[in-house]
Scaffold this motif. Structure first.
Motif, PDB file in Angstrom:
ATOM      1  N   TYR A 160      62.936  47.024  56.217  1.00 21.86           N
ATOM      2  CA  TYR A 160      62.969  48.406  55.709  1.00 21.86           C
ATOM      3  C   TYR A 160      62.842  49.416  56.848  1.00 21.86           C
ATOM      4  N   LYS A 161      61.875  49.225  57.736  1.00 27.08           N
ATOM      5  CA  LYS A 161      61.579  50.225  58.757  1.00 27.08           C
ATOM      6  C   LYS A 161      62.589  50.214  59.909  1.00 27.08           C
ATOM      7  N   ASN A 162      63.115  49.041  60.247  1.00 28.38           N
ATOM      8  CA  ASN A 162      63.937  48.923  61.453  1.00 28.38           C
ATOM      9  C   ASN A 162      65.380  48.516  61.167  1.00 28.38           C
ATOM     10  N   ASN A 163      65.551  47.411  60.444  1.00 29.05           N
ATOM     11  CA  ASN A 163      66.905  46.876  60.249  1.00 29.05           C
ATOM     12  C   ASN A 163      67.770  47.741  59.338  1.00 29.05           C
ATOM     13  N   SER A 164      67.131  48.593  58.524  1.00 34.80           N
ATOM     14  CA  SER A 164      67.898  49.428  57.594  1.00 34.80           C
ATOM     15  C   SER A 164      68.804  50.417  58.317  1.00 34.80           C
ATOM     16  N   PHE A 165      68.474  50.744  59.551  1.00 31.52           N
ATOM     17  CA  PHE A 165      69.367  51.575  60.376  1.00 31.52           C
ATOM     18  C   PHE A 165      70.014  50.784  61.508  1.00 31.52           C
ATOM     19  N   LEU A 166      69.302  49.793  62.023  1.00 32.12           N
ATOM     20  CA  LEU A 166      69.859  48.982  63.126  1.00 32.12           C
ATOM     21  C   LEU A 166      71.120  48.233  62.704  1.00 32.12           C
ATOM     22  N   ASP A 167      71.048  47.523  61.587  1.00 33.60           N
ATOM     23  CA  ASP A 167      72.177  46.675  61.186  1.00 33.60           C
ATOM     24  C   ASP A 167      73.438  47.479  60.853  1.00 33.60           C
ATOM     25  N   PRO A 168      73.338  48.569  60.075  1.00 32.53           N
ATOM     26  CA  PRO A 168      74.555  49.357  59.852  1.00 32.53           C
ATOM     27  C   PRO A 168      75.108  49.975  61.136  1.00 32.53           C
ATOM     28  N   ALA A 169      74.211  50.435  62.013  1.00 39.02           N
ATOM     29  CA  ALA A 169      74.669  51.081  63.254  1.00 39.02           C
ATOM     30  C   ALA A 169      75.417  50.108  64.155  1.00 39.02           C
ATOM     31  N   VAL A 170      74.896  48.887  64.273  1.00 38.61           N
ATOM     32  CA  VAL A 170      75.450  47.926  65.238  1.00 38.61           C
ATOM     33  C   VAL A 170      76.455  46.976  64.590  1.00 38.61           C
ATOM     34  N   HIS A 171      76.129  46.456  63.398  1.00 36.55           N
ATOM     35  CA  HIS A 171      76.988  45.463  62.735  1.00 36.55           C
ATOM     36  C   HIS A 171      77.884  46.069  61.651  1.00 36.55           C
ATOM     37  N   GLY A 172      77.548  47.295  61.194  1.00 35.51           N
ATOM     38  CA  GLY A 172      78.353  47.928  60.149  1.00 35.51           C
ATOM     39  C   GLY A 172      78.035  47.445  58.745  1.00 35.51           C
ATOM     40  N   THR A 173      76.941  46.708  58.597  1.00 30.14           N
ATOM     41  CA  THR A 173      76.562  46.184  57.273  1.00 30.14           C
ATOM     42  C   THR A 173      75.056  46.338  57.075  1.00 30.14           C
ATOM     43  N   VAL A 221      67.415  42.963  70.870  1.00 29.03           N
ATOM     44  CA  VAL A 221      68.733  43.577  71.112  1.00 29.03           C
ATOM     45  C   VAL A 221      69.661  42.551  71.768  1.00 29.03           C
ATOM     46  N   ARG A 222      69.116  41.808  72.710  1.00 29.56           N
ATOM     47  CA  ARG A 222      69.921  40.794  73.419  1.00 29.56           C
ATOM     48  C   ARG A 222      70.405  39.695  72.470  1.00 29.56           C
ATOM     49  N   ASP A 223      69.492  39.200  71.642  1.00 29.97           N
ATOM     50  CA  ASP A 223      69.792  37.989  70.864  1.00 29.97           C
ATOM     51  C   ASP A 223      70.374  38.259  69.478  1.00 29.97           C
ATOM     52  N   LYS A 224      70.012  39.387  68.862  1.00 32.71           N
ATOM     53  CA  LYS A 224      70.424  39.608  67.471  1.00 32.71           C
ATOM     54  C   LYS A 224      71.370  40.793  67.289  1.00 32.71           C
ATOM     55  N   LEU A 225      71.554  41.586  68.340  1.00 36.19           N
ATOM     56  CA  LEU A 225      72.407  42.772  68.220  1.00 36.19           C
ATOM     57  C   LEU A 225      73.565  42.721  69.215  1.00 36.19           C
ATOM     58  N   GLY A 226      73.941  41.502  69.602  1.00 32.43           N
ATOM     59  CA  GLY A 226      75.113  41.332  70.458  1.00 32.43           C
ATOM     60  C   GLY A 226      74.936  41.865  71.865  1.00 32.43           C
ATOM     61  N   ASN A 227      73.675  42.059  72.281  1.00 29.77           N
ATOM     62  CA  ASN A 227      73.367  42.608  73.603  1.00 29.77           C
ATOM     63  C   ASN A 227      74.125  43.906  73.865  1.00 29.77           C
ATOM     64  N   ILE A 228      74.179  44.753  72.844  1.00 29.50           N
ATOM     65  CA  ILE A 228      74.820  46.061  72.940  1.00 29.50           C
ATOM     66  C   ILE A 228      74.148  46.882  74.052  1.00 29.50           C
TER      67      ILE A 228
END
Length: 465
Positions: free
Chosen positions: A250-263, A356-363
């Protein structure tokens, strides 16, 4: 000087501020929600100090930017105020003085050799858009924001290469709709979840507008700045781990995942649907979010979040809240910043970097804010008149040490920005806690570099410490 923690030669060393917290309200076309809140309830602000003058950046920007240069900063993030730039929200007609001011500020940064990073929203929604449409609960406001963003790209994209759609959108959700620390101070979990979705959509639509201009061809890129509070479970029990997992989603992935993965995070969507508070969306909107992800991430880190399973019954009387699925855990022996009530845990910056390195494609990413707010800093002013803020130097060193380790291990971080270059106005806290590398005397508006500013100058000159 020998450098133990060496950073790349092209590393961004800088600081972050915002329009509403530094400029003052001089010649603004409209009021933001914070301007309105101060006008109607000045006693809600520490010592009754509002945003009218703030740090006087509107009048002092040349002098202020020269001070930032003296500290050695090579990059600075600030924001363009929707309420200053736009005269007519529906048509996107601009205010001539707003255009002049931001052109002058950008040119001054560039002339001083400082890279400007421009953010489009820093909690400063125009009050008319709240009164007329319900603010961020409205998808029409989402479209008006995309129009405002487009105007910014058209006006300034020839010189500004680094753009940010939102700063800390989760704070809009929490402050306005869950925990009553920003106007309009509602407690409405259903609205909060819709606002969370709409802010993600607004960011994607702004990115879409950016890519329809010449900005990308001119070497421009666009990202988002998220405040991350990594959620750590109290223990390795399945119940505590599940509580921390929901808090993280809720606090982190709710914006991280749409921003980086689009979902959106599936486990979060499933739980919100089950709870009856899932947002309304359309397939077309979800496609826009999917196709307009960020080029880079800015991450604000101040404190961790520690979660445990619920041990007391959830109070349903105020409707749905995220705490339905966890309780806050106060870890024994934790280090605290007593002025903010925040835990000091530098290792979390490493954990974020590895995530960021392991789960967000090292963006590509950077620390877009980190810092220590201290009340009553004047007591640390020495006989020569400058503030000896060794506690701030120690705080930065610890966090940079962990960041350096993560970079050595391959995390794709390109910069570190402190909050903030010059002591700035901070919402209802006003000037209670000071964060700057440069001190501001509120009475005289005199600005003086602190010990941390001189220390930071040496760090930048030596590419490390």
């Amino acid at each position: 000087m020998s450098v133990e923690h060496e950073f790349p030669k092209d590393f961004w060393w800088g600081a972050a501020t915002s329009g509403p917290q530094s400029e003052g309200r001089f010649h603004k076309a409209h009021r933001s929600v914070f301007d309105y809140w101060f006008d109607t309830e000045p006693q809600a602000f520490f010592d009754g100090v509002g945003p009218n003058v703030a740090s006087n950046f509107y009048n002092d920007y040349r002098h202020d930017i020269a001070l930032m240069k003296k500290v050695g900063l090579n990059s600075v993030r600030t924001s363009i105020q929707w309420t200053r730039l736009i005269k007519d929200f529906e048509t996107g007609e601009t205010d001539p003085d707003g255009v002049r001011f931001y052109n002058d500020v950008i040119d001054e940064f560039l002339q001083q050799g400082i890279r400007p990073i421009l953010n489009l929203h820093h909690f400063d929604l125009p009050i008319e858009l709240y009164e007329r449409y319900g603010g961020w609960t409205s998808k029409h406001v989402v479209d008006l924001f995309a129009l405002f963003a487009k105007r910014c790209f058209e006006l300034f994209g020839d010189r500004v290469k680094d753009w940010v759609t939102f700063n800390e959108p989760m704070v809009v959700v929490e402050g306005e709709y869950l925990y009553e620390f920003h106007y309009p101070k509602l407690v409405d979990g259903k609205k909060a979840c819709q606002v969370l979705y709409n802010l993600n959509l607004a960011s994607a639509k702004a990115i879409q507008a950016f890519r329809e201009t010449d900005c990308p061809k001119l070497g421009g890129r666009i990202g988002i700045v998220l405040n991350l509070t990594p959620a750590y479970p109290r223990s390795d029990s399945p119940e505590d781990i599940a509580a921390a997992k929901f808090a993280e989603d809720y606090k982190n992935n709710s914006f991280l995942d749409p921003a980086v993965h689009g979902t959106f995070t599936k486990s979060l969507v499933d739980q919100l649907e089950k709870d009856g508070v899932l947002w309304t969306s359309t397939p077309e909107e979800l496609k826009i979010i999917k196709n307009n992800t960020v080029d880079f991430l800015g991450i604000n880190y101040y404190q961790p979040f520690r979660a445990k399973k619920r041990e007391t019954p959830f109070d349903e009387s105020r409707g749905w809240l995220p705490e339905k699925h966890f309780e806050n855990y106060e870890m024994p022996g934790r280090r605290m910043n007593p002025y903010r009530g925040w835990e000091i845990y530098p290792k979390a910056i490493y954990d974020i970097a590895i995530n960021v390195r392991d789960k967000l494609g090292n963006i590509p990413w950077y620390i877009s804010e980190n810092g220590m707010g201290v009340e009553g800093e004047e007591k640390y002013r020495n006989k020569d008149g400058f503030i000896e803020d060794d506690y701030r130097i120690d705080f930065i060193k610890e966090h940079l040490g962990w960041l350096h380790k993560a970079m050595q291990e391959g995390s794709n971080c390109f910069g570190y920005h402190l909050w903030t270059p010059i002591d700035c106005w901070s919402w209802s806290n006003a000037y209670k806690n000071r964060y700057g590398l440069i001190a501001l005397d509120l009475v005289t508006q005199q600005k003086t570099i602190k010990k941390s500013g001189y220390w930071m100058h040496d760090v930048i000159a030596n590419h490390g410490f």
